[in-house]
Design an enzyme around this catalytic site. Structure first.
Site: not given
Ligand code: GRF
Length: 241
Positions: A140-141, A159, A157, A56-57
């Protein structure tokens, strides 16, 4: 044998380019991204629903930017983080949401028989919180047409690669394995195809000689936390004008 010689000839090795040793950001300042049919105008503040599976950063970066109004166009007058939906009961994003006083709702994918059913449950939560714009922040779904059609061109989104290179869940591992010298991150509008759709913003991150998955991911995330709030601000401006 020839391959071995080439691979070990230092004169043929590509070194990091000092000109791009600091990350470079590219965006659509004129909002020239092709949006197809113009979206209906959204009223401000836009209600945002976050989808997250992990730490969740990105959620925290977006929330801090919004609360402190550190990016033009993203502040409590233009946007509200209404709800976080997470799918993994142990995801740290739940604690971050709590700290940020944002309601967090668990939709555990293991409890649904199909992706469509999970998406239907998510839509129900989003409707309850009157969500206008969906922000996938480490979701991640794979999302189905059900969710995409419920929020057409209203799902963003992020990525961790320069799309269209390295779509999918192993973007950073693949970038390292391929030996690219520059990778980065991309904010795009989500469509049914995974990690595809109109690109809103990208930041380039050089790959350093001793990078590991962790060190490279860390530097990519620094850029994610800059470009995601910026892209959301720009997109809200576009959707509300
Ligand atoms: C990020 O690096 C994003 O690009 C990928 O998943 C990670 C999520 O990081 N899809 P966080 O949970 O927001 O820290």
């Amino acid at each position: 044998m020839i391959i071995w010689v080439l691979a070990n000839d230092p004169s043929l090795m590509i070194q990091p380019n000092p000109a791009i040793s600091t990350p470079q950001t590219y965006n659509n300042p004129d909002n020239s991204v092709n949006l197809g049919n113009p979206p209906d105008r959204l009223a401000l503040p836009v209600s945002i629903g976050i989808l997250a599976s992990g730490s969740g950063s990105n959620l925290e970066a977006i929330a801090n930017t919004l609360n402190n109004a550190t990016v033009a166009g993203l502040n409590p007058d233009t946007a509200k983080l209404s709800v976080v939906v997470y799918n993994n009961p142990n995801a740290y994003v739940q604690q971050r949401a709590q700290k940020l006083s944002i309601p967090a709702v668990l939709c555990n994918h293991r409890e649904y028989d199909s992706r469509e059913q999970l998406d239907a449950a998510i839509i129900e939560v989003f409707q309850q919180y009157q969500v206008d714009l969906v922000v996938m922040a480490g979701w991640m779904r794979i999302v189905t047409d059900k969710l995409i059609n419920a929020y057409p061109r209203r799902i963003l989104n992020i990525h961790p690669s320069l799309l269209p290179s390295f779509p999918g869940a192993k973007a950073i591992v693949q970038a390292l394995a391929y030996g690219v010298k520059i990778t980065g991150c991309t904010v795009h509008i989500a469509i049914a195809e995974v990690d595809a759709g109109p690109i809103l913003q990208q930041a380039a991150v050089p790959v350093l000689p001793n990078d590991t998955l962790e060190t490279l991911h860390q530097r990519i995330q620094v850029q994610e936390h800059i470009i995601y709030p910026q892209a959301i601000a720009d997109y809200i401006k576009l959707l509300s004008s």
